[in-house]
Design a protein around this motif. Structure first.
Motif, short mmCIF file in Angstrom:
data_model
loop_
_atom_site.label_atom_id
_atom_site.label_comp_id
_atom_site.label_asym_id
_atom_site.label_seq_id
_atom_site.Cartn_x
_atom_site.Cartn_y
_atom_site.Cartn_z
N GLU A 55 1.79 5.28 -4.07
CA GLU A 55 1.22 4.10 -4.19
C GLU A 55 -0.16 4.11 -4.89
O GLU A 55 -0.70 3.28 -5.83
N GLN A 58 -0.70 4.25 -8.51
CA GLN A 58 -0.49 3.20 -9.21
C GLN A 58 -1.83 2.35 -9.39
O GLN A 58 -1.99 1.74 -10.32
N PRO A 98 3.36 -3.23 1.89
CA PRO A 98 2.98 -1.73 1.37
C PRO A 98 1.58 -1.63 1.83
O PRO A 98 0.57 -2.51 1.97
N MET A 102 0.86 -2.37 -3.38
CA MET A 102 1.52 -1.77 -4.48
C MET A 102 3.26 -1.74 -4.34
O MET A 102 3.70 -2.06 -3.42
N THR A 104 6.91 -0.34 -4.10
CA THR A 104 7.41 0.69 -3.19
C THR A 104 8.66 1.13 -3.53
O THR A 104 9.42 1.52 -2.54
N GLU A 391 -2.61 10.86 0.52
CA GLU A 391 -2.72 10.29 -0.70
C GLU A 391 -3.63 11.00 -1.82
O GLU A 391 -4.42 11.88 -1.33
#
Length: 511
Positions: A55, A58, A98, A102, A104, A391
């Protein structure tokens, strides 16, 4: 230069033409642009075996928290992947908020990889085991029928033929926890036909650790597939002695010819959703919020959280209670940097836990359960690689508005810098664990090594300066020590500063 294979360093120039390494040796007589690496180690770019940047890339494609650590490839798919999302799963995923707002889900995993290719880092993905059962069973706690399992295996076969790395399961989270060993063996038999990898957040990392590792070994043995343990650890002080048992189990399985490997992140605290502290049976059908709101069921949930059980991973007891749970995000009662006990303000911490989960289903926490000494011992095994389990983000708003685990910014730097300097691993071996080892396990051809013809993913760093700086209370701090990082021959980090180049590609397993 360290070529990634574990051999000793040697002094050499590395010549790059386009996206590949053209020559290694004395190639200084050239008119090509030169990146100064004097006093530094030149190594292959690092491969993050467990990333959750699907995510965040993005929203910001640079992946700076990982780029500053020398990471050039992100690997997704723990439990759930961005595709395939089909059948009953489509509506269920659409109803979930999400993490960063973003997208998913994609109909096929290849659709997602194609759309995200062109980020700053390379990307690759496993098929999430949830993506195989949810199209048929949704969030229900039940076995798949024979026809459903056959259809799930056919779907997996299609994704593997398109280059998926294998199957990634997360067996402490619903609905992934509803899969039986037999269901997972069926998937693994499909993997074996493609020489693909089964990789798993095993069912338990505390008092069920040995049984959970035995389950993974059984899956590999009965399917002939290779298998890897995500973020190997023994959770809970009383379970730390089990690490020796597990290492012996894996060593014996490897001696028997099974391809068992593992990865770690170098911290004594893990991180997960606070909702994972609630037993899986209360998640059945996706009705957790309604159950928390029902007073009688709420009381039942609280009692279950305090009940030692052998059929699920009790993270609350494993953390030593509310004092061992650190809030990493949230608002209102959830103040980042507070323990759950502090957030409860003298009240019942279980009520606080349930209220927080009901208000913020994706609230992340750190749980202090592991032994750093055990993690170091695990990393000494030649079959263990490194991951962030996080992340990839910039230390900028909006990402800094919430907290995160320090591994986001520091996992690879912590191993490559302090742990190498303290003698946990020799430098050349640490580099191998981050490069050629995961590349071989994932079947990523021409990645993870420096040799003529290989792709020019390159990390250039000062081994004396590599240092993680992120802490639990101040996590948004980039690592030090990287001078240059190249992705497919393009400098993404040059002279210690991001260039903004977005040369990443979608990588697929070699068939």
């Amino acid at each position: 230069m360290l070529d990634g294979t574990g051999t000793a360093a040697r002094r050499a120039d590395v010549a790059i033409a386009g996206d590949r390494i053209e020559a290694i040796g004395d190639v200084r007589d050239t008119d090509a642009p030169v990146l100064d690496a004097e006093g530094c180690v030149v190594a292959p770019g690092f491969i993050n075996v467990l990333s959750h940047a699907y995510e965040t890339l993005q929203l910001d494609p640079r992946g700076l928290s990982d780029l500053y650590q020398g990471i050039t490839t992100e690997v997704f798919g723990e439990g759930r992947s961005m595709g395939p999302v089909t059948g009953r799963m489509t509506g269920l995923v659409a109803a979930e908020p999400p993490l960063f707002g973003m997208r998913t889900s994609w109909p096929r995993l290849g659709d997602f990889l194609t759309e995200l290719s062109g980020a700053g880092l390379n990307i690759a993905s496993f098929v999430g085991a949830e993506n195989l059962r949810m199209p048929f069973a949704g969030n229900e706690d039940r076995p798949l029928t024979d026809d459903e399992l056959a259809a799930a295996c056919a779907l997996l076969d299609e994704e593997l033929a398109a280059g998926a790395l294998g199957v990634g399961s997360a067996l402490i989270y619903a609905p992934g926890s509803y899969a039986s060993t037999e269901e997972l063996i069926a998937y693994a038999r499909v993997l074996a036909k493609h020489d693909a990898l089964y990789i798993s957040h095993i069912r338990g990392e505390s008092d069920r650790l040995v049984d959970s590792v035995d389950e993974l070994i059984r899956i590999a043995r009965e399917s002939s597939a290779r298998a890897e343990i995500y973020h190997l650890k023994a959770s809970g002080r009383e379970n730390w002695p089990l690490m020796s048992v597990v290492l012996d189990r894996v060593q014996q399985a490897r001696a028997d010819g099974l391809g068992i490997t593992a990865d770690i992140y170098p911290y004594d605290a893990g991180s997960t959703f606070l909702s994972a502290f609630i037993p899986p049976r209360f998640h059945d059908g996706g009705e957790l919020a309604a159950r928390i709101a029902n007073p009688s069921i709420r009381s039942e949930i609280k009692a279950a959280i305090l009940e030692p059980r052998q059929d699920w991973e009790n993270l609350y007891l494993g953390s030593g209670g509310a004092e061992g749970i650190l809030l990493l995000g949230g608002s209102g009662a959830a103040v980042p940097g507070q323990t759950l006990a502090e957030a409860s303000r003298g009240g019942d911490p279980l009520d606080t836990l349930l209220d927080l989960v009901a208000a913020e289903p994706n609230l992340m926490v750190a749980l202090f359960t592991a032994s750093e000494a055990d993690t170091r011992r695990a990393l000494k095994q030649p079959w263990v690689s490194v991951c962030t389990d996080s992340e990839a983000i910039p230390a900028e708003a909006p990402f800094t508005k919430t907290s995160t685990h320090p591994r986001t910014y520091g996992a690879f730097a912590r191993v490559l810098g302090p742990w190498v300097r303290e003698g946990v691993l020799p430098l050349e071996e640490a580099v191998r664990r981050m490069t050629s080892l995961p590349a071989a396990n994932l079947r990523l051809v021409d990645r993870g090594v420096l040799r003529p013809g290989a792709f020019a993913d390159v990390a250039v760093f000062d081994p004396a300066a590599v240092q993680d700086n992120a802490t639990y209370l101040d996590p948004h701090r980039y690592a030090d020590g990287m001078r240059h990082v190249l992705v497919n021959g393009q400098p993404a980090l040059q002279d210690g500063k991001p260039t903004g180049a977005l040369a990443g590609r979608a990588l697929r397993r070699a068939s």
